[in-house]
Motif scaffolding. Structure first.
Motif, PDB file in Angstrom:
ATOM      1  N   UNK A 197      32.810  44.201  43.923  1.00 25.80           N
ATOM      2  CA  UNK A 197      31.827  44.102  42.836  1.00 25.80           C
ATOM      3  C   UNK A 197      30.654  43.202  43.220  1.00 25.80           C
ATOM      4  N   UNK A 198      30.929  42.189  44.048  1.00 25.01           N
ATOM      5  CA  UNK A 198      29.866  41.317  44.528  1.00 25.01           C
ATOM      6  C   UNK A 198      29.327  40.346  43.507  1.00 25.01           C
ATOM      7  N   UNK A 199      30.038  40.159  42.398  1.00 26.55           N
ATOM      8  CA  UNK A 199      29.545  39.276  41.336  1.00 26.55           C
ATOM      9  C   UNK A 199      29.977  37.825  41.507  1.00 26.55           C
ATOM     10  N   UNK A 200      30.962  37.567  42.370  1.00 32.71           N
ATOM     11  CA  UNK A 200      31.482  36.212  42.541  1.00 32.71           C
ATOM     12  C   UNK A 200      31.314  35.780  44.001  1.00 32.71           C
ATOM     13  N   UNK A 201      31.030  34.500  44.178  1.00 33.23           N
ATOM     14  CA  UNK A 201      30.938  33.986  45.549  1.00 33.23           C
ATOM     15  C   UNK A 201      32.301  33.465  46.004  1.00 33.23           C
ATOM     16  N   UNK A 202      32.356  33.026  47.260  1.00 30.62           N
ATOM     17  CA  UNK A 202      33.640  32.617  47.849  1.00 30.62           C
ATOM     18  C   UNK A 202      34.248  31.431  47.109  1.00 30.62           C
ATOM     19  N   UNK A 203      33.431  30.484  46.683  1.00 34.93           N
ATOM     20  CA  UNK A 203      33.960  29.291  46.005  1.00 34.93           C
ATOM     21  C   UNK A 203      34.563  29.651  44.648  1.00 34.93           C
ATOM     22  N   UNK A 204      33.927  30.561  43.935  1.00 36.53           N
ATOM     23  CA  UNK A 204      34.441  30.983  42.632  1.00 36.53           C
ATOM     24  C   UNK A 204      35.757  31.738  42.778  1.00 36.53           C
ATOM     25  N   UNK A 205      35.819  32.614  43.777  1.00 34.78           N
ATOM     26  CA  UNK A 205      37.054  33.374  44.007  1.00 34.78           C
ATOM     27  C   UNK A 205      38.164  32.443  44.472  1.00 34.78           C
ATOM     28  N   UNK A 206      37.837  31.470  45.313  1.00 39.75           N
ATOM     29  CA  UNK A 206      38.846  30.512  45.765  1.00 39.75           C
ATOM     30  C   UNK A 206      39.423  29.730  44.584  1.00 39.75           C
ATOM     31  N   UNK A 207      38.568  29.296  43.670  1.00 37.21           N
ATOM     32  CA  UNK A 207      39.027  28.567  42.490  1.00 37.21           C
ATOM     33  C   UNK A 207      39.946  29.441  41.639  1.00 37.21           C
ATOM     34  N   UNK A 208      39.582  30.715  41.488  1.00 38.57           N
ATOM     35  CA  UNK A 208      40.408  31.636  40.703  1.00 38.57           C
ATOM     36  C   UNK A 208      41.745  31.900  41.387  1.00 38.57           C
ATOM     37  N   UNK A 209      41.713  32.045  42.711  1.00 38.97           N
ATOM     38  CA  UNK A 209      42.948  32.236  43.473  1.00 38.97           C
ATOM     39  C   UNK A 209      43.884  31.037  43.312  1.00 38.97           C
ATOM     40  N   UNK A 210      43.317  29.846  43.415  1.00 35.70           N
ATOM     41  CA  UNK A 210      44.130  28.637  43.276  1.00 35.70           C
ATOM     42  C   UNK A 210      44.787  28.565  41.907  1.00 35.70           C
ATOM     43  N   UNK A 211      44.032  28.936  40.872  1.00 37.92           N
ATOM     44  CA  UNK A 211      44.576  28.909  39.518  1.00 37.92           C
ATOM     45  C   UNK A 211      45.710  29.916  39.370  1.00 37.92           C
ATOM     46  N   UNK A 212      45.529  31.117  39.933  1.00 35.76           N
ATOM     47  CA  UNK A 212      46.581  32.136  39.818  1.00 35.76           C
ATOM     48  C   UNK A 212      47.825  31.747  40.614  1.00 35.76           C
ATOM     49  N   UNK A 213      47.630  31.207  41.815  1.00 30.07           N
ATOM     50  CA  UNK A 213      48.772  30.800  42.637  1.00 30.07           C
ATOM     51  C   UNK A 213      49.525  29.656  41.969  1.00 30.07           C
TER      52      UNK A 213
END
Length: 285
Positions: free
Chosen positions: A137-153
């Motif tokens: 989708x290209x709507x999120x940058x790497x830092x935003x996705x990393x933060x979301x990944x950390x929250x899900x993990x």
């Protein structure tokens, strides 16, 4: 296998030494049904009262998991990294939009079908495709996705470890319930003070069996199972971190071959393939 071996060794040492020193197994066997009923009944009742149904089901499923071998082997992680390599390589050569069909329908994707061990794992597939979808989708940058990944993990970690905490609390309660059973035995003995000394001695011995069983069940069975389950769940946690590290490396501009090297480095040493092993496996696939 080692669970059974450990239990057999423990039982042999405890009761073997007891018998060698002249212990009377008849006293323990006579008190065993009553003391076990008291301790197990109280422990199960407290366990049900202390936990919600998802945690209870997770604990029961986790106990079954303790008697199975680990699915997180070196071969599985090589397959996982090879899958990620193929996806990232396709996206690099043909553009991110080229993997859209693979992301939307992984069960019919040739890439995921090529690696059945991880491709048929619903949780792993969902984790990969969710974040690939965000990358497409290209709507999120790497830092935003990393933060979301950390929250899900972290959420996954807390949810998976709730049964471990429940079993640990059960292990902590078993000695106390053993004392409860022993206390009731003492009460029963004190109510029979007119009996002959031999009878009173047998009643006191039966009461003390309750204390022994509570401590033995806690530290010989419940606590080791909770610890083993925690170790097994941590292996699944590490798999998600491997996926996260690989995808983030790709988002930061690294080539697929380098990105999977990032993922390889976070694996435990006993299941981590060498650089040569992983490279050969990827080329073979």
């Amino acid at each position: 296998m080692f669970v059974i071996v450990g239990w057999v060794l423990m039982i042999a040492c405890i009761f073997g030494v007891y018998i060698v020193h002249g212990g009377n197994m008849g006293v323990i066997l006579k008190a065993l049904p009553f003391e076990l009923t008291t301790i197990f009944g109280a422990a199960i009742g407290a366990f049900l009262a202390n936990n919600q149904m998802p945690v209870i089901k997770g604990a029961i499923a986790g106990l079954g998991l303790c008697f199975k071998g680990s699915k997180y082997s070196k071969d599985r992680f090589m397959e996982l990294l090879a899958l990620l390599y193929d996806i990232l390589q396709k996206a690099r050569k043909e553009g991110l939009m080229s993997i859209e069909k693979d992301v939307e329908d992984p069960h019919n994707s040739p890439l995921f079908q090529k690696y059945p061990n991880v491709g048929h794992d619903h949780h792993v597939t969902e984790f990969i495709t969710d974040y690939l979808r965000m990358m497409v989708s290209g709507n999120l940058n790497a830092h935003e996705i990393e933060s979301l990944m950390d929250a899900e993990i972290e959420t996954h970690h807390q949810e998976a470890h709730a049964p471990v905490a429940a079993l640990a609390r059960l292990a902590g309660a078993l000695p106390a319930f053993g004392i409860v059973a022993a206390g009731l035995g003492v009460v029963n003995t004190m109510g029979s003070v007119g009996q002959p000394p031999a009878v009173l001695g047998g009643m006191i011995a039966s009461a003390l069996v309750g204390t022994f069983l509570g401590i033995w069940l806690a530290y010989g069975f419940a606590e080791p199972l909770a610890g083993l389950l925690e170790q097994k769940l941590d292996e699944g946690h590490k798999e998600l971190i491997c996926i996260k590290t690989t995808l983030l490396a790709s988002m930061q501009g690294y080539a697929p071959q380098v990105a999977i090297e990032f993922g390889r480095k976070v694996l435990y040493s006993n299941v981590r393939p060498t650089f040569i092993e992983l490279e050969a496996h990827v080329k073979k696939k």
